[in-house]
Design a protein around this motif. Sequence first.
Motif, PDB file in Angstrom:
ATOM      1  N   GLY A 185      -8.360  -3.159 -15.429  1.00 50.08           N
ATOM      2  CA  GLY A 185      -7.994  -4.290 -14.470  1.00 50.08           C
ATOM      3  C   GLY A 185      -6.896  -3.758 -13.318  1.00 50.08           C
ATOM      4  O   GLY A 185      -6.478  -4.541 -12.799  1.00 50.08           O
ATOM      5  N   GLN A 186      -6.682  -2.356 -13.390  1.00 54.62           N
ATOM      6  CA  GLN A 186      -5.534  -1.720 -12.584  1.00 54.62           C
ATOM      7  C   GLN A 186      -5.502  -2.277 -11.107  1.00 54.62           C
ATOM      8  O   GLN A 186      -4.386  -2.727 -10.489  1.00 54.62           O
ATOM      9  N   LEU A 187      -6.551  -2.223 -10.529  1.00 54.58           N
ATOM     10  CA  LEU A 187      -6.528  -2.641  -8.943  1.00 54.58           C
ATOM     11  C   LEU A 187      -6.326  -4.076  -8.930  1.00 54.58           C
ATOM     12  O   LEU A 187      -5.540  -4.636  -8.213  1.00 54.58           O
ATOM     13  N   TYR A 188      -6.519  -4.943  -9.818  1.00 57.83           N
ATOM     14  CA  TYR A 188      -6.564  -6.403  -9.695  1.00 57.83           C
ATOM     15  C   TYR A 188      -5.107  -6.857 -10.094  1.00 57.83           C
ATOM     16  O   TYR A 188      -4.282  -7.615  -9.233  1.00 57.83           O
ATOM     17  N   ILE A 189      -4.428  -6.028 -10.991  1.00 58.60           N
ATOM     18  CA  ILE A 189      -3.042  -6.381 -11.251  1.00 58.60           C
ATOM     19  C   ILE A 189      -2.021  -5.866 -10.267  1.00 58.60           C
ATOM     20  O   ILE A 189      -0.992  -6.033  -9.946  1.00 58.60           O
ATOM     21  N   GLU A 190      -2.356  -4.603  -9.579  1.00 60.86           N
ATOM     22  CA  GLU A 190      -1.617  -4.002  -8.311  1.00 60.86           C
ATOM     23  C   GLU A 190      -1.676  -5.305  -7.241  1.00 60.86           C
ATOM     24  O   GLU A 190      -0.484  -5.354  -6.603  1.00 60.86           O
ATOM     25  N   ALA A 191      -2.579  -6.152  -7.131  1.00 62.13           N
ATOM     26  CA  ALA A 191      -2.543  -7.428  -6.402  1.00 62.13           C
ATOM     27  C   ALA A 191      -1.503  -8.269  -6.966  1.00 62.13           C
ATOM     28  O   ALA A 191      -0.845  -8.909  -6.075  1.00 62.13           O
ATOM     29  N   ALA A 192      -1.675  -8.586  -7.938  1.00 62.62           N
ATOM     30  CA  ALA A 192      -0.675  -9.589  -8.712  1.00 62.62           C
ATOM     31  C   ALA A 192       0.712  -9.292  -8.378  1.00 62.62           C
ATOM     32  O   ALA A 192       1.647 -10.060  -8.555  1.00 62.62           O
ATOM     33  N   GLU A 226       2.010  -3.011 -14.427  1.00 59.88           N
ATOM     34  CA  GLU A 226       2.156  -2.656 -13.031  1.00 59.88           C
ATOM     35  C   GLU A 226       3.508  -3.183 -12.461  1.00 59.88           C
ATOM     36  O   GLU A 226       3.842  -4.262 -12.968  1.00 59.88           O
ATOM     37  N   ALA A 227       4.191  -2.420 -11.705  1.00 60.52           N
ATOM     38  CA  ALA A 227       5.588  -2.864 -11.217  1.00 60.52           C
ATOM     39  C   ALA A 227       5.976  -2.410 -10.138  1.00 60.52           C
ATOM     40  O   ALA A 227       5.680  -1.237  -9.508  1.00 60.52           O
ATOM     41  N   TRP A 384      -9.937  -5.378   0.424  1.00 62.16           N
ATOM     42  CA  TRP A 384      -8.808  -6.349  -0.174  1.00 62.16           C
ATOM     43  C   TRP A 384      -7.846  -5.550  -0.682  1.00 62.16           C
ATOM     44  O   TRP A 384      -6.606  -5.726  -0.723  1.00 62.16           O
ATOM     45  N   TYR A 385      -8.518  -4.349  -1.473  1.00 60.99           N
ATOM     46  CA  TYR A 385      -7.298  -3.438  -1.962  1.00 60.99           C
ATOM     47  C   TYR A 385      -6.428  -2.783  -0.867  1.00 60.99           C
ATOM     48  O   TYR A 385      -5.020  -2.528  -1.021  1.00 60.99           O
ATOM     49  N   LEU A 386      -7.007  -2.508   0.389  1.00 58.81           N
ATOM     50  CA  LEU A 386      -6.297  -1.815   1.291  1.00 58.81           C
ATOM     51  C   LEU A 386      -5.357  -2.807   1.988  1.00 58.81           C
ATOM     52  O   LEU A 386      -4.399  -2.571   2.463  1.00 58.81           O
ATOM     53  N   ASP A 387      -5.644  -4.231   1.794  1.00 54.83           N
ATOM     54  CA  ASP A 387      -4.894  -5.351   2.318  1.00 54.83           C
ATOM     55  C   ASP A 387      -3.612  -5.286   1.931  1.00 54.83           C
ATOM     56  O   ASP A 387      -2.583  -5.716   2.412  1.00 54.83           O
ATOM     57  N   LEU A 388      -3.473  -4.833   0.679  1.00 52.93           N
ATOM     58  CA  LEU A 388      -2.198  -4.792  -0.327  1.00 52.93           C
ATOM     59  C   LEU A 388      -1.286  -3.805   0.521  1.00 52.93           C
ATOM     60  O   LEU A 388      -0.252  -4.263   0.385  1.00 52.93           O
ATOM     61  N   ARG A 389      -1.756  -2.933   1.284  1.00 52.04           N
ATOM     62  CA  ARG A 389      -0.680  -2.228   2.004  1.00 52.04           C
ATOM     63  C   ARG A 389      -0.605  -2.362   3.440  1.00 52.04           C
ATOM     64  O   ARG A 389       0.336  -1.758   4.072  1.00 52.04           O
ATOM     65  N   LYS A 390      -1.040  -3.521   3.769  1.00 53.59           N
ATOM     66  CA  LYS A 390      -0.914  -4.189   5.083  1.00 53.59           C
ATOM     67  C   LYS A 390       0.374  -5.129   5.212  1.00 53.59           C
ATOM     68  O   LYS A 390       0.910  -5.496   6.001  1.00 53.59           O
ATOM     69  N   ALA A 395       6.756   0.790  -2.809  1.00 60.29           N
ATOM     70  CA  ALA A 395       6.296   1.585  -3.720  1.00 60.29           C
ATOM     71  C   ALA A 395       6.121   0.850  -5.102  1.00 60.29           C
ATOM     72  O   ALA A 395       6.798  -0.113  -5.465  1.00 60.29           O
ATOM     73  N   HIS A 396       4.903   1.278  -5.734  1.00 62.31           N
ATOM     74  CA  HIS A 396       4.718   0.638  -7.084  1.00 62.31           C
ATOM     75  C   HIS A 396       4.140   1.592  -7.978  1.00 62.31           C
ATOM     76  O   HIS A 396       3.556   2.548  -7.657  1.00 62.31           O
ATOM     77  N   SER A 397       4.002   1.413  -9.343  1.00 62.68           N
ATOM     78  CA  SER A 397       3.471   2.129 -10.391  1.00 62.68           C
ATOM     79  C   SER A 397       3.051   1.443 -11.423  1.00 62.68           C
ATOM     80  O   SER A 397       3.597   0.504 -11.724  1.00 62.68           O
TER      81      SER A 397
END
Length: 431
Positions: A185-192, A226-227, A384-390, A395-397
Amino acid sequence: MRTYIHEIDKYIDHEVTLKGWLVNKRSSGKIIFLEIRDGSGFIQAIITQDGVSKQIWELANTLTQESSLIITGIVSQHPKKPSVFELQVSTIQIINIAQEYPISKKEHGPDFLLNERHLWLRSKRQWAILKVRDVVETAIHQYLHEQFFVRTDSPILTPNACEGTTTLFPVPYFNLGEVYLAQTGQLYIEAAIGSVGRCYDFGPVFRAEKSTTKRHLTEFWMMDAEAAFVEHEENMQIQEELVKAIAKQCLKKCQEEFAILERDTTPLEKMLTQSFRRVTYEEAIPLLHSLGSDIKFGEDLGNDDERLLTKESEVPVFIHKWPKTIKPFYMKRDPENTDLVLNNDLIGIEGAGEIVGGSQREDDYEILLGRIREEGLPEKDYAWYLDLRKYGSVAHSGFGIGVERMVRWMSGTEHIRECIPFPRLVNRMRP
Ligand code: ATP
């Protein structure tokens, strides 16, 4: 009074009622020994011909393995083992006399037992593993909540893959064509994290890899954490603390289970007093060569390599900063060497193998877009995943931990198929 075996020590010399099943029956003349389980534990109940009515004595004689019953008696302490309790039976009520039970005390092969998994779960070893699993899962939730992670579950049906579609199970989906069962679920929790800062999901994931090792399931439970504002070193620190928190809870709560599993807990105790080792991929390769491996730079570590690296170790080993060529597009490049990424695998001790995989994620829009293009991934699916960088990229891991791998290690179980109630393997779907 109705009680449970796990709290029976509170009722010495008192009469209690237990509701459960018969594990085993032995008789010797005027005494019958019943081993009873009620889900919370196991206890020996003793019936003496002189101590019960004729009717109860006869009933007790009809009991078969796995019959369900309600049993009442006085709790006593074992004469030689003060931590062991027994029940001096006064009465029994039979709920159901079990038919001849297919699983007996003799040795059964794994195929037979897996076919009988719905019943095999009742055996002592399997009970103990289920209990360890519960403690592992609870410890994960507890540690993460203490560290202010918010549970934010991710979808299981997903339109595209995290790392390409070769290892995904496709599912036909109405008019939208094919979708896939999530492998993380990684990509989604990166959004969260944009909302809650630190989060984790916890649920089943699916991998269509034809791996038939003792460490692979096709459906397994994963916790992805994810943090935001966490970089590579701190990411490994969180993983270390989480693994230690799990081991600590297991040691605290699973002593009875470990005794059943004959698991020597010394390695876990020793591990808790030391820091985990950190070895870069570049350091690991010559180290592996010196230990007899023929791995080449740029190759993934095999099972044997993982074993070699941890064989003499009292602590798990982080292998970090891998070549970017063998790692997915979303991992952040190492600013000190852009051929490497800021990721890690965590290899457990005692032959546990890879337990956790984590990385700092690429947070730069242009670099991430470049990586998506290099990999030939469908750009529009990742918009949408790229949006998170806009919008306020930071920095997140994060990392993913395989629940069954952890249960296998903690419980000292040889094969991962015993670490999930109903295993799904390449060649097994039933029961
Ligand atoms: P491996 O190299 O052992 O196949 P992986 O590198 O594919 O694992 P990740 O994608 O990093 O694993 O997944 C995160 C974690 O999920 C792993 O560290 C492991 O604990 C667990 N895991 C991965 N694949 C499986 C599987 N098929 N069955 C059970 N657990 C798994």
